[in-house]
Scaffold this active site. Structure first.
Site, PDB file in Angstrom:
ATOM      1  CG  ASP A 336      11.990 -33.779  -5.332  1.00 39.21           C
ATOM      2  OD1 ASP A 336      12.135 -33.025  -6.544  1.00 39.21           O
ATOM      3  OD2 ASP A 336      12.492 -35.077  -5.347  1.00 39.21           O
ATOM      4  CD  GLU A 365       8.946 -32.350  -9.344  1.00 36.61           C
ATOM      5  OE1 GLU A 365       9.656 -32.123 -10.300  1.00 36.61           O
ATOM      6  OE2 GLU A 365       9.448 -33.374  -8.681  1.00 36.61           O
TER       7      GLU A 365
END
Length: 626
Positions: A336, A365
């Site tokens: 993330d 990400e």
């Protein structure tokens, strides 16, 4: 005199209390034999634990660190050459205050495990919203956020058992890997269902299940020759993380002394939000001021930003990730907010994971809107090489392709930079990437608007089929978002994140309709197309690693080929409302010697000589082999 004895008694009581202080936590709780990361930094937590006297261990002690908060003690032990078994770590002269640190036998082949790759199709699940397999854990006394299915931002009760119960559905659909959004404990009082504000990095949230059940999920997937990808969050954790009331040191998280703190429920000198301007990370002209807020600002006020420049923090995060890979038998990671981390810290973190597992895959990400900026974060990037920087991160997310997908199929007339030209221009920039096979391609995920959501494509099956054809046949590793295969709706722009994370119909006992086993006619239309294309792709290796040959779109119709020395597939995506006529001589280079082919979507033979009529809003995936 009485006062003197009273004071002595108080001192003796305080000493006795300190001398019997118990170890309340030990992290990591265990390790494995034969690990590359053999020197394990064991963190002990307990009242004044650093001042309890002698530290002893059945394992050789390499280093002892006492941080500024003496409720913590970091003891580095050497596990190399040691056999599996129980090893005691003790604090205090009598060694009565101790913990058992267990070494487990490492599974054969663990280091060489193969991660997900472009032969896979990843099914992204949001556990709280997928299926409720165990209603008994819907609300848990120790967790603040209770079940409230009527609130789109509340907890709805989905869990790990619900995923396990529907693995056959995902397998039958044709997906080969599952990426689940985080499952670790998140004790926020509200919106804890997304679990990106974690309060304990070593335990599954009890509303999802247990550590053992998570490992069972991996085992169940492996029994089906499927893979499990864990969503990890090294950039931040939650405000309710157990350390936040008693940090090991001030520098454990980023604090801003020049900012007035406001409304904090935990001790922080000063808080500053991230600028979200992650392009600063690679800007050769960036100011130190901008770099500070790009790297060190908090993602949101409830997610304290971890300081990876602090060696204790970085090693804590590295060990935690390795622990989960080894414990659960993971096949990959999704990271993330990768570009929000300390630039050097996240590269060191990635390098350590890849050293332990050279063949695993990690996708970061990288939510940026420029191919050069996305490329910057991928391993061996020719862009980052200019600055002598290398993340060692194997895979990044192709957000520019997602941007194009969310616009192009609404543009039914081709312009210079509109319609299917958007796709073509995205792939033109593939020269910027070190490895285009290791790009994650997707129509939507848990943070973006639903593809079929209101205001995007309005539940238009034809557009869904065109977009799915693209991501399942172009280069890269495709990811589909749970529910897209039944045309699930949701509008983030109007109703927020909760609306794009709706419950999968049939995942809850008593649901009025069950799309797993009895889809509506409309849902079935989506499902059948998805299943057919996914299962074809699964066994067609040229779609995994073949070269991409593309042609400039004409009449809003995009044609490309995937090919290698032994196999060829032709893909036609007509985004025009009207039928178009293609002169097949233009595609001679891609066709090779093929005069006809089998369209796997319609199960019909296609004559590839002369001209080909392609109906409006229609795609073809034409197998040219044999």
């Amino acid at each position: 005199m009485m006062m003197r004895y009273w004071l002595l008694g108080l001192i003796f009581f305080a000493f006795a209390k300190a001398s019997t202080a118990q170890i309340q936590r030990m992290e990591p709780p265990n390790w494995w034999t034969g690990m590359e990361h053999s020197q394990v930094e064991v963190m002990l937590y307990g009242n004044d634990i650093a001042n309890q006297g002698e530290v002893a261990s059945d394992l050789p002690i390499v280093n002892i660190t006492k941080p500024e908060n003496h409720n913590y003690l970091f003891i580095t032990v050497e596990t190399a050459g040691k056999s599996a078994g129980n090893y005691k770590i003790s604090v205090g002269k009598k060694k009565a205050n101790s913990k058992t640190f267990r070494l487990e036998n490492r599974e054969s082949g663990s280091k060489e495990r193969e991660g997900f790759d472009s032969s896979d199709v990843i099914y992204l699940v949001m556990p709280d919203r997928f299926a409720n397999g165990d209603p008994s854990n819907d609300s848990v006394d120790s967790m603040a956020d209770k079940l409230n299915r009527s609130d789109r931002n509340g907890r709805h009760g989905g869990d790990i058992q619900g995923i396990i119960d529907h693995l056959d559905y995902i397998d039958d659909l044709g997906a080969t890997a599952i990426w689940s959004t985080p499952l670790l404990e998140d004790n926020d009082a509200r919106t804890s269902y997304h679990t990106y504000a974690q309060s304990d990095l070593y335990n599954i949230d009890p509303r999802y299940g247990t550590n053992e059940l998570y490992r069972k999920l991996a085992d169940e997937l492996h029994a089906r020759e499927m893979k499990l990808i864990m969503d990890v969050v090294p950039n931040h954790w939650g405000a309710t993380h157990w350390m936040m009331q008693d940090l090991p040191m001030k520098s454990w998280i980023h604090q801003f002394d020049d900012h007035q703190d406001s409304d904090r429920d935990f001790p922080v000198d000063g808080y500053a939000n991230s600028s979200y301007r992650q392009s600063v990370q690679m800007d050769p002209n960036a100011s130190e001021y901008d770099m500070r807020y790009a790297e060190k600002g908090w993602f949101v006020s409830t997610m304290p930003d971890l300081n990876q420049e602090e060696p204790l923090v970085l090693n804590y995060l590295i060990q935690n990730t390795i622990w989960w890979i080894e414990y659960a038998g993971l096949d990959g990671l999704r990271v993330d907010t990768y570009a929000y981390n300390e630039k050097q810290g996240i590269a060191d973190w990635t390098r350590a994971i890849m050293k332990e597992y050279p063949n695993i895959n990690i996708v970061g990400e990288t939510w940026l809107h420029d191919q050069a900026q996305i490329s910057y974060w991928q391993k061996d990037s020719p862009v980052a090489a200019i600055q002598d920087y290398n993340t060692e991160l194997p895979s990044v997310m192709d957000f520019t392709l997602h941007d194009a997908i969310m616009e192009a199929f609404k543009e039914e007339e081709q312009g210079w930079d509109k319609g299917m030209v958007r796709m073509y221009e995205n792939f033109v920039n593939d020269f910027l990437y070190a490895d285009t096979d290791n790009l994650l391609v997707f129509m939507a995920n848990h943070d973006t608007n639903r593809f079929s959501g209101s205001g995007v494509y309005n539940n238009n099956e034809a557009n869904y089929k065109l977009a799915l054809t693209l991501i399942l046949t172009t280069r890269g590793t495709p990811q589909i978002y749970y529910g897209d295969e039944i045309g699930m709706m949701g509008d983030k722009s109007k109703l927020g994140d909760g609306d794009i994370r709706r419950d999968f119909p049939g995942g809850w006992k008593g649901d009025a309709q069950n799309a797993f086993i009895n889809p509506t006619a409309e849902q079935n239309e989506y499902q059948v197309f998805t299943k057919k294309l996914l299962n074809y792709r699964k066994n067609k290796s040229v779609l995994h690693t073949g070269k991409l040959l593309q042609y400039v779109p004409e009449q809003n119709c995009y044609v490309y080929f995937r090919h290698n020395d032994n196999s060829r597939v032709m893909v036609i995506i007509n985004n025009n409302l009207e039928a178009v006529s293609l002169d097949m001589s233009r595609f001679a280079e891609g066709l090779g010697k093929a005069k006809n082919g089998l369209d796997i979507l319609s199960d019909s033979e296609i004559d590839l000589s002369g001209t080909l009529q392609v109906a409006g809003k229609t795609s073809h995936v034409i197998d040219l082999d044999n």
